[in-house]
Design a protein around this motif. Structure first.
Motif, PDB file in Angstrom:
ATOM      1  N   THR A 136       0.842  -1.195   0.000  1.00 30.75           N
ATOM      2  CA  THR A 136       0.000   0.000   0.000  1.00 30.75           C
ATOM      3  C   THR A 136       0.876   1.243   0.000  1.00 30.75           C
ATOM      4  OG1 THR A 136      -1.785   1.153   1.152  1.00 30.75           O
ATOM      5  CG2 THR A 136      -0.168   0.044   2.534  1.00 30.75           C
ATOM      6  N   HIS A 137       0.289   2.350  -0.406  1.00 34.99           N
ATOM      7  CA  HIS A 137       1.014   3.598  -0.178  1.00 34.99           C
ATOM      8  C   HIS A 137       0.211   4.480   0.781  1.00 34.99           C
ATOM      9  CE1 HIS A 137      -1.335   4.404  -3.915  1.00 34.99           C
ATOM     10  NE2 HIS A 137      -1.701   5.438  -3.178  1.00 34.99           N
ATOM     11  N   ASP A 138      -0.856   3.901   1.348  1.00 27.97           N
ATOM     12  CA  ASP A 138      -1.708   4.614   2.301  1.00 27.97           C
ATOM     13  C   ASP A 138      -1.170   4.384   3.712  1.00 27.97           C
ATOM     14  OD1 ASP A 138      -3.680   5.397   4.073  1.00 27.97           O
ATOM     15  OD2 ASP A 138      -5.316   4.841   2.689  1.00 27.97           O
ATOM     16  N   ILE A 139      -0.674   5.441   4.314  1.00 31.80           N
ATOM     17  CA  ILE A 139       0.028   5.290   5.597  1.00 31.80           C
ATOM     18  C   ILE A 139      -0.934   4.880   6.717  1.00 31.80           C
ATOM     19  CG2 ILE A 139      -0.049   7.699   6.458  1.00 31.80           C
ATOM     20  CD1 ILE A 139       3.069   5.408   6.302  1.00 31.80           C
ATOM     21  N   ASN A 140      -2.238   5.252   6.589  1.00 30.87           N
ATOM     22  CA  ASN A 140      -3.227   4.851   7.592  1.00 30.87           C
ATOM     23  C   ASN A 140      -3.403   3.344   7.627  1.00 30.87           C
ATOM     24  OD1 ASN A 140      -3.894   7.346   8.610  1.00 30.87           O
ATOM     25  ND2 ASN A 140      -5.320   7.753   6.904  1.00 30.87           N
ATOM     26  N   ILE A 141      -3.478   2.772   6.424  1.00 33.57           N
ATOM     27  CA  ILE A 141      -3.646   1.325   6.336  1.00 33.57           C
ATOM     28  C   ILE A 141      -2.397   0.627   6.857  1.00 33.57           C
ATOM     29  CG2 ILE A 141      -3.804  -0.573   4.674  1.00 33.57           C
ATOM     30  CD1 ILE A 141      -5.768   1.257   3.123  1.00 33.57           C
ATOM     31  N   ALA A 142      -1.240   1.154   6.432  1.00 33.14           N
ATOM     32  CA  ALA A 142       0.016   0.540   6.853  1.00 33.14           C
ATOM     33  C   ALA A 142       0.146   0.537   8.382  1.00 33.14           C
ATOM     34  CB  ALA A 142       1.198   1.276   6.216  1.00 33.14           C
ATOM     35  N   SER A 143      -0.380   1.587   9.017  1.00 29.44           N
ATOM     36  CA  SER A 143      -0.183   1.699  10.466  1.00 29.44           C
ATOM     37  C   SER A 143      -0.989   0.668  11.253  1.00 29.44           C
ATOM     38  CB  SER A 143      -0.559   3.103  10.932  1.00 29.44           C
ATOM     39  OG  SER A 143      -1.899   3.357  10.600  1.00 29.44           O
TER      40      SER A 143
END
Lengths: 226, 527
Positions: free
Chosen positions: A199-206
């Protein structure tokens, strides 16, 4: 317990002037049940890495060891069987067969395996993903979120030990994104699966257990969040 | 719920009706084309066989004056179906315009001879006869079956009449069928068993005795004596039909596969082996064959009966050009050819599909190929067809491969058209090669074998003076003789054919002898 080990992976596209090194010497190990997010900017090589892990794209160099076996030593047919039994894919573009209905799309991996379908398990995942009233709809009759849920159900059907998801929320709105992520996490916990997500979505990654950060084909950081 | 991944094919075929129908139509057309051409030839053959059996007989070879050993050998030959002995006696005159010949038959030989009973029965002893109807009428019109009839100097009991034959009427010589002691001057008729190797067995059988004659027309009609040229021609026709239908079917499969590249990629990604992908494409071929080939065969058969119907109208029901025959050989040949062209056409697309990279489904990067597009000057195209023409030209140049198949299909269909046009012309030509001869309304000729009986000047003038005669032509008959030439004057091409030149010793010199015919006509004939 270690399930996946990557040793010195390199991936080179093109030749001469067009030569691109997409992956440069990647090494890491992933344990069973881990939720790993691979992040990085566009063109950093994160999708390529996921394809290499999933047996879709042969690396130019290095080994991918799953359950103690180097999958790229397999011939094409056995590699296909690896993808079929060990891995479940969830793609950014939902990639359903347009002429098959929801249930048939979910059943495809079992059909390819000529294995008997566990009806109870099928009903369970269909219910889990909230597709019960859509069983006999064609993909074209579903919304984006619903289509992505079908592809998650398909990925879960053969009870794979690894789920590989490439930007699964890339084409969804925020509400559907949240739902899809919840379902992925829920199922990985429920069936004790390893979830590797690009992913490049930091919310999802977190929300992951561990984040591997790629830049220009190299790992720049590898952090455990919990 | 689907039972197997292969059912994707069924669903795909149903969802893409138009393309499925196009493929089906091309399969149906090619199978119908091959089967109808094949059945047509078979049906022409059936008529020819029937004609030969009616005019010459159903025997394959005959031995003239065979000895008893030969007869025993022939009888015990496993390739022989049945034999029959008979004897043709010399012609005997009845009056100056009519003669007769006794044909001594046996029960066995009657079945192999062309005679057909019209009324009554065949004779059983030397006091009974059966004759052709015209011959009976010439001798005694009022004579009925089981009444006495006087032929030549003998009186017989007429037990049967036969169907009229053309040959005997032209020669004014009736065949008198009777049963009598045959003696050693006899003819042994042989009918062989139907077999694929008839030609081979025939050659073997010919070595059994001397003085062998073939029923050439029957053997040719049966195909045992098919000249090699015909087989080659037939092969070429089939090859062209197969190649052209394959081009269409291949195109259709290739389009279907290319349209589904992403789907195949996806199937590969979720674990389909290349073999499974091939099976999906081949299943399409199987379904198309299962539906298309039977319909094609049916259409072929319908076409055959259609042709028969048209011929019957053209010939006003007077004679048969074809006798519709549904040959199992042709049906199976067309089925095999149909299967071959469908599976053959599916092979390359299936290989292509099985080699699709799973990444095609996943990454858009692999879908759009970066092509090397050359800049082309197409000023002429622009001038000729305007902007639209220019765009079309550039697109064609860009996808050369795809257009190659299209151009190939178009050329093939033109070729097919020309070929079939040629075949039809050739077929019609068979009835036209008599040239002007067919425009003659009647011919007066002396066929009695009596040299004194000629069409004399008087008759010619009488005919010419008839008010409804526009033109008359005189042919003075043929004279056969041999010509001697120097050996050095022999033509090399002719030498290769046997029996043209015969070496003779003439006044101590070696010369070549050629059989020559001189036909004499009046000036009118050459106009």
């Amino acid at each position: 317990m270690e399930i996946l080990k990557v040793e010195g992976i390199k991936k080179i596209y093109g030749e001469g002037e067009n030569r691109v090194e997409a992956l440069k010497n990647i090494n890491f190990t992933i344990n069973k049940g881990e939720f790993v997010a691979i992040v990085g900017a566009s063109g950093s090589g994160k999708s390529t890495l996921l394809h290499v892990l999933g047996g879709l794209d042969r690396p130019s160099e290095g080994r991918v060891i799953v359950d103690g076996e180097d999958i790229y030593k397999y011939k094409e047919d056995k590699l296909a069987i690896y993808r079929r039994r060990k891995v479940g894919f969830v793609f950014q573009f939902f990639n359903l067969i347009p002429v098959l209905d929801v249930e048939e799309n979910i059943l495809l991996p079992a059909m390819l395996d000529n294995s008997d379908v566990d009806k109870k398990y099928l009903d369970e995942i269909i219910n889990l993903l909230g597709l019960n009233d859509r069983r006999h709809h064609l993909p074209s009759e579903l919304s984006g979120g619903q289509q992505q849920r079908v592809s998650i159900a398909r990925a879960l059907l053969n009870k794979p030990s690894i789920i590989l998801a490439d930007e699964p929320t890339g084409n969804l709105d925020s509400k559907n994104s949240r739902e899809v992520m919840e379902l992925l996490k829920l199922s990985s916990i429920k069936y004790n699966q390893t979830l590797i997500l690009v992913t490049h979505d930091i919310n999802i990654a977190s929300s992951a257990d561990r984040i591997i950060n790629l830049k220009d084909g190299e790992i720049v950081s590898d952090k455990y969040l919990r | 719920m689907i039972k197997s991944y292969k059912e994707i094919t069924n669903k795909y075929l149903i969802k893409n009706k138009n393309r499925t129908i196009l493929t089906l139509v091309s399969v149906i057309l090619s199978v119908a084309l091959i089967s109808s051409v094949g059945l047509f030839f078979k049906s022409m053959q059936a008529v020819e066989i029937e004609n030969v059996k009616n005019s010459i007989g159903s025997w394959h070879i005959r031995f003239i004056n065979p000895d008893d050993i030969t007869i025993t050998k022939v009888k015990s030959n496993p390739a022989v179906k049945r034999i029959g002995l008979y004897k043709e006696e010399q012609l005997k005159p009845i009056d100056k315009n009519l003669s007769f010949r006794r044909i001594l038959v046996t029960k066995d030989s009657l079945e192999l001879l062309p005679y057909k009973l019209k009324e009554g029965r065949y004779p059983t002893n030397n006091k009974e006869v059966a004759v052709e109807e015209w011959f009976k009428d010439r001798i005694n019109e009022n004579c009925r079956i089981n009444e006495k009839i006087k032929i030549g100097n003998e009186e017989y009991k007429l037990v049967g009449t036969l169907e009229n034959e053309l040959g005997t009427q032209l020669n004014f010589a009736g065949d008198v069928i009777t049963v009598d002691e045959i003696g050693s001057e006899r003819i042994l008729l042989v009918e062989m068993k139907n077999s694929k190797n008839m030609k081979y067995y025939l050659e073997q059988l010919k070595n059994v005795g001397k003085n062998v004659e073939e029923n050439k027309r029957l053997l040719r009609a049966l195909g045992a004596k098919l000249p090699p040229g015909y087989a080659v021609a037939l092969g070429i026709i089939i090859a062209i039909v197969v190649i052209s239908s394959m081009a269409v079917i291949y195109n259709s499969f290739q389009i279907s596969v290319v349209n589904r590249v992403k789907e195949f990629g996806l199937l590969r990604a979720i674990g389909a082996t290349p073999k499974q992908i091939r099976k999906i494409v081949f299943r399409e071929a199987t379904i198309i064959s299962l539906i298309g080939i039977p319909i094609g065969l049916l259409c072929g058969i319908i076409a055959l009966y259609g042709i028969d119907f048209v011929f019957k109208i053209i010939s006003e029901n007077k004679f048969n050009i074809i006798a519709p025959t549904i040959s199992r050989d042709i049906i199976s040949l067309s089925t095999v050819v149909g299967l071959l062209s469908v599976y053959g056409s599916a092979y390359l697309p299936s290989r292509y599909a099985s080699k699709v990279s799973p990444l095609i489904a996943i990454s858009s990067r692999f879908v759009i190929k970066k092509e090397k597009i050359k800049r082309r000057k197409s000023f002429l195209m622009y001038k000729l067809f305007g902007f639209e023409g220019l765009m079309a030209y550039k697109n064609i140049k860009r996808n050369k491969k795809r257009y190659r198949v299209t151009v190939f299909s178009i050329s093939l269909s033109i070729m097919l058209f020309i070929l079939f046009n040629f075949l039809v012309e050739m077929f019609l030509g068979m009835y036209n090669d008599m040239g002007e001869y067919k425009n003659l309304h009647f011919i007066v000729k002396n066929k009695s074998g009596n040299e004194k009986l000629v069409v004399d000047e008087n008759i010619v003038n009488q005919i010419k003076s008839l008010p409804y005669i526009r033109d008359s032509y005189i042919s003075y008959g043929k004279y056969f003789f041999n010509v001697l030439i120097d050996k050095t004057k022999e033509n090399d091409d002719l030498k290769k054919r046997n029996n043209i030149y015969k070496e003779v010793d003439f006044n101590g010199e070696k010369k070549s002898s050629i059989e020559t015919v001189l036909e004499i006509y009046d000036d009118n004939c050459f106009e």
